[in-house]
Structures are given as C-alpha cells and as structure tokens.
Scaffold this motif. Structure first.
Motif, PDB file in Angstrom:
ATOM      1  N   GLY A 144     -39.852   0.816 -28.439  1.00 32.29           N
ATOM      2  CA  GLY A 144     -40.789   2.134 -28.820  1.00 32.29           C
ATOM      3  C   GLY A 144     -41.387   2.299 -27.427  1.00 32.29           C
ATOM      4  O   GLY A 144     -41.584   3.577 -27.252  1.00 32.29           O
ATOM      5  N   VAL A 145     -42.049   1.439 -26.910  1.00 29.26           N
ATOM      6  CA  VAL A 145     -42.828   1.629 -25.508  1.00 29.26           C
ATOM      7  C   VAL A 145     -41.888   2.422 -24.681  1.00 29.26           C
ATOM      8  O   VAL A 145     -42.466   3.487 -23.604  1.00 29.26           O
ATOM      9  CB  VAL A 145     -43.421   0.479 -25.119  1.00 29.26           C
ATOM     10  CG1 VAL A 145     -44.149   0.738 -23.620  1.00 29.26           C
ATOM     11  CG2 VAL A 145     -44.503   0.151 -26.104  1.00 29.26           C
ATOM     12  N   VAL A 146     -40.691   1.918 -24.328  1.00 26.86           N
ATOM     13  CA  VAL A 146     -39.929   2.327 -23.163  1.00 26.86           C
ATOM     14  C   VAL A 146     -39.454   3.822 -23.723  1.00 26.86           C
ATOM     15  O   VAL A 146     -39.545   4.683 -22.947  1.00 26.86           O
ATOM     16  CB  VAL A 146     -38.784   1.678 -23.121  1.00 26.86           C
ATOM     17  CG1 VAL A 146     -37.603   2.435 -22.350  1.00 26.86           C
ATOM     18  CG2 VAL A 146     -39.141   0.354 -22.526  1.00 26.86           C
ATOM     19  N   VAL A 147     -39.033   3.941 -24.795  1.00 24.43           N
ATOM     20  CA  VAL A 147     -38.583   5.390 -25.314  1.00 24.43           C
ATOM     21  C   VAL A 147     -39.735   6.568 -25.193  1.00 24.43           C
ATOM     22  O   VAL A 147     -39.824   7.454 -24.711  1.00 24.43           O
ATOM     23  CB  VAL A 147     -38.174   5.473 -26.669  1.00 24.43           C
ATOM     24  CG1 VAL A 147     -37.862   6.923 -27.031  1.00 24.43           C
ATOM     25  CG2 VAL A 147     -36.823   4.768 -26.909  1.00 24.43           C
ATOM     26  N   ILE A 150     -31.480   2.451 -19.561  1.00 26.21           N
ATOM     27  CA  ILE A 150     -30.044   3.030 -19.158  1.00 26.21           C
ATOM     28  C   ILE A 150     -29.515   3.597 -20.190  1.00 26.21           C
ATOM     29  O   ILE A 150     -28.734   4.795 -19.882  1.00 26.21           O
ATOM     30  CB  ILE A 150     -29.295   1.630 -18.515  1.00 26.21           C
ATOM     31  CG1 ILE A 150     -29.963   1.203 -17.174  1.00 26.21           C
ATOM     32  CG2 ILE A 150     -27.810   2.134 -18.423  1.00 26.21           C
ATOM     33  CD1 ILE A 150     -29.314  -0.219 -16.796  1.00 26.21           C
ATOM     34  N   THR A 151     -29.667   3.113 -21.473  1.00 27.39           N
ATOM     35  CA  THR A 151     -28.857   3.819 -22.724  1.00 27.39           C
ATOM     36  C   THR A 151     -29.479   5.112 -22.689  1.00 27.39           C
ATOM     37  O   THR A 151     -28.806   6.356 -22.856  1.00 27.39           O
ATOM     38  CB  THR A 151     -29.083   2.944 -23.878  1.00 27.39           C
ATOM     39  OG1 THR A 151     -28.502   1.542 -23.567  1.00 27.39           O
ATOM     40  CG2 THR A 151     -28.273   3.920 -25.049  1.00 27.39           C
ATOM     41  N   TYR A 152     -30.691   5.288 -22.696  1.00 19.29           N
ATOM     42  CA  TYR A 152     -31.743   6.616 -22.997  1.00 19.29           C
ATOM     43  C   TYR A 152     -30.936   7.741 -21.789  1.00 19.29           C
ATOM     44  O   TYR A 152     -30.780   8.684 -22.190  1.00 19.29           O
ATOM     45  CB  TYR A 152     -33.008   6.129 -22.735  1.00 19.29           C
ATOM     46  CG  TYR A 152     -34.075   7.472 -23.216  1.00 19.29           C
ATOM     47  CD1 TYR A 152     -34.479   7.826 -24.316  1.00 19.29           C
ATOM     48  CD2 TYR A 152     -34.380   8.329 -22.037  1.00 19.29           C
ATOM     49  CE1 TYR A 152     -35.226   8.814 -24.660  1.00 19.29           C
ATOM     50  CE2 TYR A 152     -35.233   9.581 -22.415  1.00 19.29           C
ATOM     51  CZ  TYR A 152     -35.431   9.843 -23.638  1.00 19.29           C
ATOM     52  OH  TYR A 152     -36.357  10.789 -23.924  1.00 19.29           O
ATOM     53  N   LYS A 153     -31.145   7.042 -20.495  1.00 18.33           N
ATOM     54  CA  LYS A 153     -30.427   7.864 -19.363  1.00 18.33           C
ATOM     55  C   LYS A 153     -29.191   8.603 -19.702  1.00 18.33           C
ATOM     56  O   LYS A 153     -28.806   9.452 -19.167  1.00 18.33           O
ATOM     57  CB  LYS A 153     -30.973   7.379 -18.165  1.00 18.33           C
ATOM     58  CG  LYS A 153     -32.318   7.001 -17.826  1.00 18.33           C
ATOM     59  CD  LYS A 153     -32.623   6.729 -16.147  1.00 18.33           C
ATOM     60  CE  LYS A 153     -34.004   6.749 -16.085  1.00 18.33           C
ATOM     61  NZ  LYS A 153     -34.632   8.178 -16.109  1.00 18.33           N
ATOM     62  N   THR A 177     -36.626  -8.095 -18.871  1.00 19.25           N
ATOM     63  CA  THR A 177     -36.086  -7.051 -18.014  1.00 19.25           C
ATOM     64  C   THR A 177     -34.662  -6.493 -18.518  1.00 19.25           C
ATOM     65  O   THR A 177     -34.523  -5.375 -18.194  1.00 19.25           O
ATOM     66  CB  THR A 177     -35.913  -7.564 -16.427  1.00 19.25           C
ATOM     67  OG1 THR A 177     -37.137  -8.530 -16.264  1.00 19.25           O
ATOM     68  CG2 THR A 177     -35.611  -6.838 -15.482  1.00 19.25           C
ATOM     69  N   GLY A 178     -33.999  -7.551 -18.795  1.00 23.11           N
ATOM     70  CA  GLY A 178     -32.769  -7.224 -19.479  1.00 23.11           C
ATOM     71  C   GLY A 178     -32.786  -6.318 -20.634  1.00 23.11           C
ATOM     72  O   GLY A 178     -32.098  -5.046 -20.637  1.00 23.11           O
ATOM     73  N   LEU A 179     -33.710  -6.390 -21.381  1.00 25.26           N
ATOM     74  CA  LEU A 179     -34.109  -5.603 -22.780  1.00 25.26           C
ATOM     75  C   LEU A 179     -34.383  -4.044 -22.323  1.00 25.26           C
ATOM     76  O   LEU A 179     -33.949  -2.990 -22.382  1.00 25.26           O
ATOM     77  CB  LEU A 179     -35.164  -6.185 -23.585  1.00 25.26           C
ATOM     78  CG  LEU A 179     -35.445  -5.415 -24.871  1.00 25.26           C
ATOM     79  CD1 LEU A 179     -34.066  -5.039 -25.767  1.00 25.26           C
ATOM     80  CD2 LEU A 179     -36.405  -5.996 -25.791  1.00 25.26           C
ATOM     81  N   LEU A 180     -35.477  -4.237 -21.145  1.00 29.40           N
ATOM     82  CA  LEU A 180     -36.050  -2.784 -20.749  1.00 29.40           C
ATOM     83  C   LEU A 180     -34.957  -2.062 -19.992  1.00 29.40           C
ATOM     84  O   LEU A 180     -34.876  -0.941 -20.223  1.00 29.40           O
ATOM     85  CB  LEU A 180     -37.023  -3.251 -19.651  1.00 29.40           C
ATOM     86  CG  LEU A 180     -38.386  -3.721 -20.255  1.00 29.40           C
ATOM     87  CD1 LEU A 180     -39.365  -4.129 -18.880  1.00 29.40           C
ATOM     88  CD2 LEU A 180     -39.141  -2.414 -20.859  1.00 29.40           C
ATOM     89  N   TYR A 193     -40.559   7.379 -13.653  1.00 30.53           N
ATOM     90  CA  TYR A 193     -39.744   8.342 -12.513  1.00 30.53           C
ATOM     91  C   TYR A 193     -38.746   7.770 -11.944  1.00 30.53           C
ATOM     92  O   TYR A 193     -37.472   8.078 -11.636  1.00 30.53           O
ATOM     93  CB  TYR A 193     -40.836   8.951 -11.500  1.00 30.53           C
ATOM     94  CG  TYR A 193     -39.837  10.063 -10.683  1.00 30.53           C
ATOM     95  CD1 TYR A 193     -39.586  11.305 -11.233  1.00 30.53           C
ATOM     96  CD2 TYR A 193     -39.988   9.692  -9.333  1.00 30.53           C
ATOM     97  CE1 TYR A 193     -38.896  12.202 -10.482  1.00 30.53           C
ATOM     98  CE2 TYR A 193     -39.266  10.608  -8.658  1.00 30.53           C
ATOM     99  CZ  TYR A 193     -38.766  12.046  -8.963  1.00 30.53           C
ATOM    100  OH  TYR A 193     -38.227  12.893  -8.280  1.00 30.53           O
ATOM    101  N   ALA A 194     -38.897   6.277 -11.543  1.00 28.01           N
ATOM    102  CA  ALA A 194     -37.733   5.651 -10.759  1.00 28.01           C
ATOM    103  C   ALA A 194     -36.899   4.918 -11.742  1.00 28.01           C
ATOM    104  O   ALA A 194     -36.044   4.132 -11.379  1.00 28.01           O
ATOM    105  CB  ALA A 194     -38.395   4.691  -9.756  1.00 28.01           C
ATOM    106  N   SER A 195     -36.801   5.199 -13.005  1.00 32.49           N
ATOM    107  CA  SER A 195     -36.201   4.567 -14.022  1.00 32.49           C
ATOM    108  C   SER A 195     -36.747   2.895 -13.910  1.00 32.49           C
ATOM    109  O   SER A 195     -37.732   2.626 -13.135  1.00 32.49           O
ATOM    110  CB  SER A 195     -34.779   4.675 -13.905  1.00 32.49           C
ATOM    111  OG  SER A 195     -34.315   3.852 -12.953  1.00 32.49           O
ATOM    112  N   VAL A 196     -35.861   1.856 -14.551  1.00 35.28           N
ATOM    113  CA  VAL A 196     -36.331   0.592 -14.633  1.00 35.28           C
ATOM    114  C   VAL A 196     -35.587  -0.058 -13.644  1.00 35.28           C
ATOM    115  O   VAL A 196     -35.279  -1.281 -13.645  1.00 35.28           O
ATOM    116  CB  VAL A 196     -36.324   0.144 -16.043  1.00 35.28           C
ATOM    117  CG1 VAL A 196     -37.309   0.725 -16.923  1.00 35.28           C
ATOM    118  CG2 VAL A 196     -35.060   0.246 -16.619  1.00 35.28           C
ATOM    119  N   LEU A 197     -34.368   0.820 -13.126  1.00 33.24           N
ATOM    120  CA  LEU A 197     -33.283  -0.055 -12.091  1.00 33.24           C
ATOM    121  C   LEU A 197     -34.140  -0.823 -11.179  1.00 33.24           C
ATOM    122  O   LEU A 197     -33.502  -1.612 -10.659  1.00 33.24           O
ATOM    123  CB  LEU A 197     -32.458   1.131 -11.580  1.00 33.24           C
ATOM    124  CG  LEU A 197     -31.448   1.589 -12.757  1.00 33.24           C
ATOM    125  CD1 LEU A 197     -30.586   2.713 -11.963  1.00 33.24           C
ATOM    126  CD2 LEU A 197     -30.530   0.428 -13.189  1.00 33.24           C
TER     127      LEU A 197
END
Length: 491
Positions: free
Chosen positions: A255-258, A465-468, A457-460, A287-291
């Motif tokens: 929820g927080v990430v979305v 990534i799925t959202y993007k 980190t993997g979950l984030l 802005y920089a995504s979580v990558l």
C-alpha cells in the motif's frame, strides 16, 4: 592521448544487441519479454555439470535480490552487472570518466566499459566462489573418470557460471532494447514472485515454516496446537506463528509503495506551436524508482561475500575484530565483529532478542540496526542521485527532452536553461527524499518479516517494478494508438 582514445578500439567493438531501427510494435515487445523470461527460468533449472552438491549459497539472503539460483548456470545472477554499475556510477559521480552520455560515441564507450567491468566482476566473484572454500564442491567421481583432477572440474564449473553471467548480461540488453522494462527488473520480479506465491499457497513444509494457507489450515483443523488467544502467548502465536504480522507487513509495504508512486508534483506543459495542446510532467515522490536499492543491497552483499571468503580461508584464526562466524542449518553467518555489524537485518529473529533466536546483546543489535538504517537511508539517497544523473532523468536531461518535444512551461521562455532551473527546484530534492524513504521501508520490512521470507528490498522492488511495467505497457499502447505521441516520449 587520453584513456578514451586508447580504449576506443576495444570498447567500441564489444559485442552488443542491435537496437531496433524503428518503432517496435507492442505485441513484439511482449513476445521478446516473455521469451527472455522463459529462458531465464529454464537456465535457473540447468544444474552445473561437475557439481557434487548444492554447496553453501554465498549470496544467502541476497539471493532473491540478485536473481539466479544456487548450483545453476545462473549461479552469479545479476551480481556482476549490478556491481559493475556501482563502480561506473561512483566513477561517473566523481567525474573521473569524462564521458558525455549525450554524445553517441561516449554512450558506446560507456556501454563497452560496462561490459568489460561485468567480465571483470564475473572473474572476481566466480573465481573465489569456485576455487576457495566449499561453496561449489566439485565431483570427485567426475574428476577420476575424466582424468582431469579436481582443478580441472573446478575450471569446468567456472566456465559454466562465466557463460551464465554473460548470458544474463545479453538477456538484460535484449529486454531493454526489444522488450518492456529492463531485464534486471524482470529477473528480480520473477524470483521474488516465486517466493511470494510459495509463501502464500505452497503445499510443502511444516508449520510454522510452511505457507500461510497451510499454516492456517493446520491451525483450524487441529494440526498444530493453538494457545488461548486472549493471552500474551496466544497473541504472539497469532502474530508470528500464524504469520499475521508477515501478512500485515506485506500488505502495508504494498500500500505504501503504490501510494508513494502516485504522489507527485505535476509541472504544467503546453505546446509551443499547437494551440490548446497541454500536458503535465510528473515528478514522482519515488522519482528514481526503487532500482537504486539494488545497488545499495548489492554493496552490502559484496561486503558479506568478502567476509565469507576471508572466513573460508582463515577459519578460526580470523581475527575476532573482523568477525566470528557460526553455522546453523548448513548456512554460515557472522555473530560478532565488523562483518556482523555491517550485515543487514534479515528477519525478526535477528533483532528480537527475547525470542531466543540470537545470542547477541541488545546493545550489539541496536548498533547493527542503526548501521543498517544509516546505510540504507543515506545510501538510498546517494545512489538515487547517481541513478537519476546516469539515466538522463536529471534536470538538464529532462529540460532538453521537454525542449526537443516542442513543449514549454507556461509563463516561462522556451529555453532549455530556463526549463532546467524550474526542474532544479523539484527533481534533486524529491530524488533524495524518495531514495531515503525507500531505504527506510526496506529496513522496516526486513525487521518485521514478510510472506515467503522475501527480503524487504526484494518486495519493494517487485511492487515498484510491476507498477512501472504497468505504466510502460499503458504508454506503449498509447504510442500504438496515437503514433504522434512517440515524439513526446522520445521514441
């Protein structure tokens, strides 16, 4: 003669996947992406020939993040690619390379240099993994039957994982140029999703290590004894043994990430020549995504990798100041010393001392948590800045993209310098805040636990990534429906 002129003959001739000459239809992009994903799963199930057993996974808890599979051709996963990216970003951030990524020739040099560094990292990671310790034990029987000795079998194993490291490099390049998203992101999502789905519905394992569904069924049918729910023991049982805390953390992070992906500052745009044509440039909170988190965690993984290699060579003679190691369940981990404090928190048992799963003192745990938080929050902000600058998402590159598309900011002159100054009010600050926020979320998820024991980190990364990917798919469909939009997106 500078280093660019000296290295150009080699770097410009490095093998590369050819870029498409025109617009690639969306269905073909999906086909390339699906094909590479199938190949990835196939290679993770191709076991190394000459291996006596699975061995001890050096990457340990970082495995889902670095993709690949222990004992397979993709043993190294995306580790060499990510480590090479860290080196390049640090060199680029210190302006030691002298490369202009807007110059096509310098772009080619940069990509060639990255490939050379990946090959170097394959050797630096693969050689200790194969020839030191017992991480990939060679088959004695094969050595005798072929008459090449143990060293010969080890050389065969190294050759296989080196080929796997190169394959995943070019698979990533195929997805980046011909598919949707990036190969690195795709491989991480694939690995983490397997663990998540298994953590929810896998029929294997015994409670409480079993999947959420199997544990709940066992509790409802009397397969495991449930203490009175209104007692402290009962509440702890529900939260931990029945994995309710894991489920809550997983849903909370989702929820927080979305929500964070939807929080943005929208800068209004209007077309300089087409009257009435308006748009908005979104500067997202993340802005920089979580990558960039891959880079931070990969740096931690390499530190732990170094510690394991030192321990495998020095054993008990290793100075306590560096690290004291213990073995449990076939895995080796630090219990004190420098490498203990630099190791990230991977689960509740590593900091909840009252559970009796760690022998560390509370003050030692507090120092370790503080170091992990500092590493992730500050490192997340720093690597987010590097990521934005090296992927042409910074104020200057963004201003140039808006200018080239024929758009302008209403009330300001149509000038790249003016647009850049407006972007500088938002992009650097949002980049740092977003990177620090992602680092904080990653540590929190690790400490509370998640379904399938997926790292925070993997979950984030998987959620973001799925959202993007969803956004990129929508963008690709828009391009196909309205070809003129390709100019706006810089196709």
């Amino acid at each position: 003669m500078g280093w660019k002129e000296a290295a150009a003959p080699v770097l410009t001739r490095m093998p590369a996947v050819q870029r498409p000459e025109g617009h690639v239809p969306f269905k073909r992009k999906l086909a390339w992406t699906a094909g590479i994903l199938v190949l990835y799963f196939f290679l993770t199930n191709v076991q190394l020939w000459g291996l006596a057993g699975g061995g001890d996974d050096l990457f340990g808890q970082f495995r889902a993040l670095l993709a690949g599979a222990q004992g397979s051709v993709l043993q190294l996963g995306i580790g060499p690619i990510v480590t090479a990216s860290i080196v390049l970003q640090l060199l680029g951030g210190a302006n030691l390379l002298g490369l202009d990524t807007n110059d096509p020739r310098d772009q080619q040099l940069y990509q060639g240099l990255q490939k050379v560094l990946v090959v170097v990292m394959i050797f630096l990671t693969g050689v200790p993994m194969v020839f030191m310790g017992n991480f990939l034990p060679p088959s004695q029987q094969l050595a005798q039957s072929l008459g090449i000795g143990i060293l010969g079998v080890q050389a065969l194993i190294f050759a296989q994982i080196a080929v796997g490291g190169l394959l995943i490099l070019f698979m990533d390049e195929v997805v980046s140029k011909w598919g949707v998203g990036s190969g690195i992101g795709l491989f991480i999502v694939a690995g983490v999703s397997q663990s998540l789905v298994g953590g929810f519905i896998s029929p294997f394992g015994q409670p409480p290590e079993a999947s959420l569904l199997k544990t709940w069924i066992a509790a409802l049918t009397g397969g495991i004894q449930v203490p009175p729910l209104l007692t402290g023991e009962g509440i702890a049982f529900v939260l931990i043994q029945l994995q309710v805390l894991d489920l809550f953390t997983t849903l909370l992070i989702y929820g927080v990430v979305v929500y964070a992906e939807s929080v943005r500052v929208e800068i209004p745009l209007s077309h300089a020549r087409v009257k009435g044509a308006r748009g908005r440039f979104p500067v997202k909170l993340i802005y920089a995504s979580v990558l960039p988190m891959i880079l931070v965690r990969a740096l931690q993984a390499n530190i732990q990798f170094l510690g394991r290699i030192l321990y495998s060579q020095m054993g008990e003679s290793m100075p306590d100041l560096l690290g004291v190691y213990a073995t449990s369940g076939g895995s080796v981990y630090p219990t004190s010393g420098l490498f203990y404090y630099l190791a990230p928190i991977h689960g509740r048992g590593e900091w909840m001392w009252w559970l009796g799963q760690t022998a560390a003192e509370p003050w030692q745990i507090a120092i370790r948590v503080l170091i992990d938080l500092t590493f992730m929050v500050i490192g997340g902000g720093i690597f987010a800045i590097f990521w934005v600058e090296t992927t042409d998402m910074g104020p200057e590159a963004t201003a140039r993209q808006i200018q080239n598309s024929g758009m302008q900011i209403p009330g300001f002159r149509q000038n790249t310098g003016v647009i850049e100054k407006v972007m500088e009010r938002y992009i650097p600050q949002v980049t740092v805040i977003g990177g620090a926020l992602v680092g904080l979320l990653a540590v929190m998820a690790n400490m509370l636990g998640t379904i399938g024991n997926v790292t925070g980190t993997g979950l984030l990364l998987t959620i973001s990534i799925t959202y993007k990917l969803y956004e990129e798919i929508a963008e690709e469909q828009m391009k196909n429906m309205h070809p003129m939009m390709r100019d706006m997106f810089g196709d």
